[in-house]
Design a protein around this motif. Structure first.
Motif, PDB file in Angstrom:
ATOM      1  N   SER A 105       0.821  -1.217   0.000  1.00 26.86           N
ATOM      2  CA  SER A 105       0.000   0.000   0.000  1.00 26.86           C
ATOM      3  C   SER A 105       0.848   1.258   0.000  1.00 26.86           C
ATOM      4  O   SER A 105       0.340   2.345  -0.292  1.00 26.86           O
ATOM      5  N   TRP A 109      -4.223  -0.680  -4.391  1.00 27.23           N
ATOM      6  CA  TRP A 109      -4.471  -1.904  -5.159  1.00 27.23           C
ATOM      7  C   TRP A 109      -3.257  -2.823  -5.138  1.00 27.23           C
ATOM      8  O   TRP A 109      -3.394  -4.044  -5.086  1.00 27.23           O
ATOM      9  N   ILE A 110      -2.060  -2.241  -5.183  1.00 28.58           N
ATOM     10  CA  ILE A 110      -0.842  -3.052  -5.076  1.00 28.58           C
ATOM     11  C   ILE A 110      -0.786  -3.722  -3.704  1.00 28.58           C
ATOM     12  O   ILE A 110      -0.405  -4.891  -3.574  1.00 28.58           O
ATOM     13  N   ALA A 156      -3.387  -4.520  -1.820  1.00 25.65           N
ATOM     14  CA  ALA A 156      -4.398  -5.574  -1.787  1.00 25.65           C
ATOM     15  C   ALA A 156      -3.912  -6.817  -2.520  1.00 25.65           C
ATOM     16  O   ALA A 156      -4.073  -7.952  -2.046  1.00 25.65           O
ATOM     17  N   LEU A 157      -3.296  -6.593  -3.678  1.00 24.81           N
ATOM     18  CA  LEU A 157      -2.786  -7.723  -4.459  1.00 24.81           C
ATOM     19  C   LEU A 157      -1.633  -8.419  -3.729  1.00 24.81           C
ATOM     20  O   LEU A 157      -1.577  -9.656  -3.686  1.00 24.81           O
ATOM     21  N   SER A 158      -0.735  -7.642  -3.140  1.00 25.92           N
ATOM     22  CA  SER A 158       0.385  -8.223  -2.406  1.00 25.92           C
ATOM     23  C   SER A 158      -0.102  -9.071  -1.239  1.00 25.92           C
ATOM     24  O   SER A 158       0.367 -10.194  -1.020  1.00 25.92           O
ATOM     25  N   LEU A 205      -3.087 -10.461  -0.847  1.00 23.46           N
ATOM     26  CA  LEU A 205      -3.816 -11.642  -1.319  1.00 23.46           C
ATOM     27  C   LEU A 205      -2.868 -12.701  -1.868  1.00 23.46           C
ATOM     28  O   LEU A 205      -3.055 -13.906  -1.628  1.00 23.46           O
ATOM     29  N   LEU A 206      -1.848 -12.273  -2.610  1.00 22.66           N
ATOM     30  CA  LEU A 206      -0.883 -13.228  -3.149  1.00 22.66           C
ATOM     31  C   LEU A 206      -0.151 -13.955  -2.015  1.00 22.66           C
ATOM     32  O   LEU A 206       0.016 -15.183  -2.062  1.00 22.66           O
ATOM     33  N   THR A 238      -2.510 -16.436  -0.292  1.00 18.21           N
ATOM     34  CA  THR A 238      -2.754 -17.645  -1.070  1.00 18.21           C
ATOM     35  C   THR A 238      -1.515 -18.522  -1.183  1.00 18.21           C
ATOM     36  O   THR A 238      -1.586 -19.747  -1.049  1.00 18.21           O
ATOM     37  N   LEU A 284     -11.621 -12.694  -5.734  1.00 15.52           N
ATOM     38  CA  LEU A 284     -11.976 -11.333  -6.142  1.00 15.52           C
ATOM     39  C   LEU A 284     -12.568 -10.561  -4.965  1.00 15.52           C
ATOM     40  O   LEU A 284     -12.249  -9.382  -4.752  1.00 15.52           O
ATOM     41  N   LEU A 302      -9.796  -9.563  -2.611  1.00 16.95           N
ATOM     42  CA  LEU A 302      -8.994  -8.490  -3.194  1.00 16.95           C
ATOM     43  C   LEU A 302      -9.678  -7.142  -3.005  1.00 16.95           C
ATOM     44  O   LEU A 302      -9.057  -6.160  -2.562  1.00 16.95           O
ATOM     45  N   HIS A 320      -8.520  -4.061  -0.441  1.00 13.57           N
ATOM     46  CA  HIS A 320      -8.311  -2.725  -1.016  1.00 13.57           C
ATOM     47  C   HIS A 320      -9.140  -1.689  -0.272  1.00 13.57           C
ATOM     48  O   HIS A 320      -8.646  -0.602   0.065  1.00 13.57           O
TER      49      HIS A 320
END
Length: 242
Positions: A52, A57-58, A60-62, A64-65, A68, A118, A121, A125
């Motif tokens: 963040s 968004w980066i 949130a993606l970081s 979530l990745l 997982t 989704l 994510l 975010h």
């Protein structure tokens, strides 16, 4: 300590010492599932916060990745199996159980995994956009609360079949549930949104008992994923209303 290492090995892809495990030791490792949840939550929150700093968004993606990859998608597989089984059953219990035992993932399962990822994510975010330290601290607790669920379900619900989940039955003591629930209650004094777990955990147990007939590894995995997502949603809604 050995049980904790076993729990980390089972629930994550994190490096851990290679140790010999007996069936009884494997079953007793379930007592440490919530502790592993705290570890996962810390990794998730750190990744989301670091990302963040570039963009929400980066972040949130970081987050979530990492979420997982560290779990290896273990619980997502359970979600897919439950959704496939219910989607293909059409009121036929034998067909539902046959699909549930099929290791392949069908179209219903693929859609469920996609929608859940989704959802996480978008929710992470939304949380990062609020730039709240309290929200990030709550995020650490979400995987912890969700992993108290399996301790309760395995003592409350009958095993669906002789498999991975049935090994845990009898290994969980009343003290284990009391201790972790007490920790969760203390955390909820600081982060009241976590009290929603006291609603979501029994709700999933009731649904599993009514729709599936008993608990299995898939039921545990699906429940963890759905409760994590529901707690994220509750956190966002609660923040907006406060």
């Amino acid at each position: 300590m050995k049980s904790l290492i076993i729990a980390v090995q089972f629930l994550t892809r994190l490096p851990a010492p290679h140790i010999a495990v007996t069936p009884n030791e494997f079953a007793s490792a379930m007592r440490w599932f919530p502790a592993v949840g705290l570890l996962l939550g810390s990794i998730l929150a750190l990744g989301a916060w670091a990302g963040s700093l570039i963009d929400p968004w980066i972040g949130a993606l970081s987050g979530l990745l990492l979420w997982t990859m560290v779990t290896g998608g273990l619980h997502l597989d359970g979600l897919a199996d439950i959704v496939d089984a219910r989607g293909a059953a059409h009121g036929d219990r034998d067909r539902m159980l046959a699909v549930l035992g099929d290791p392949h993932i069908g179209s219903f399962g693929v859609i469920a995994i996609g929608l859940l990822l989704l959802s996480k994510l978008v929710l992470i975010h939304a949380l990062l956009q609020q730039a709240s330290v309290i929200n990030l601290m709550t995020l650490i607790c979400i995987p912890f609360i969700a992993r108290i669920g399996p301790l309760i379900w395995t003592t409350w619900l009958p095993p669906l079949h002789e498999g991975l989940a049935s090994r845990f039955r009898g290994a969980i003591r009343p003290f284990d549930i009391f201790a972790w629930s007490s920790v969760a209650l203390l955390a909820s004094l600081r982060f009241p949104v976590l009290l929603a777990g006291a609603v979501f955990i029994p709700l999933w147990g009731c649904w599993i008992k009514r729709q599936i007939g008993g608990i299995s590894g898939d039921g545990h995995g699906a429940g963890i994923e759905l409760i994590e997502t529901a707690l994220l949603m509750t956190l966002i809604v609660g923040s907006k209303l406060s």
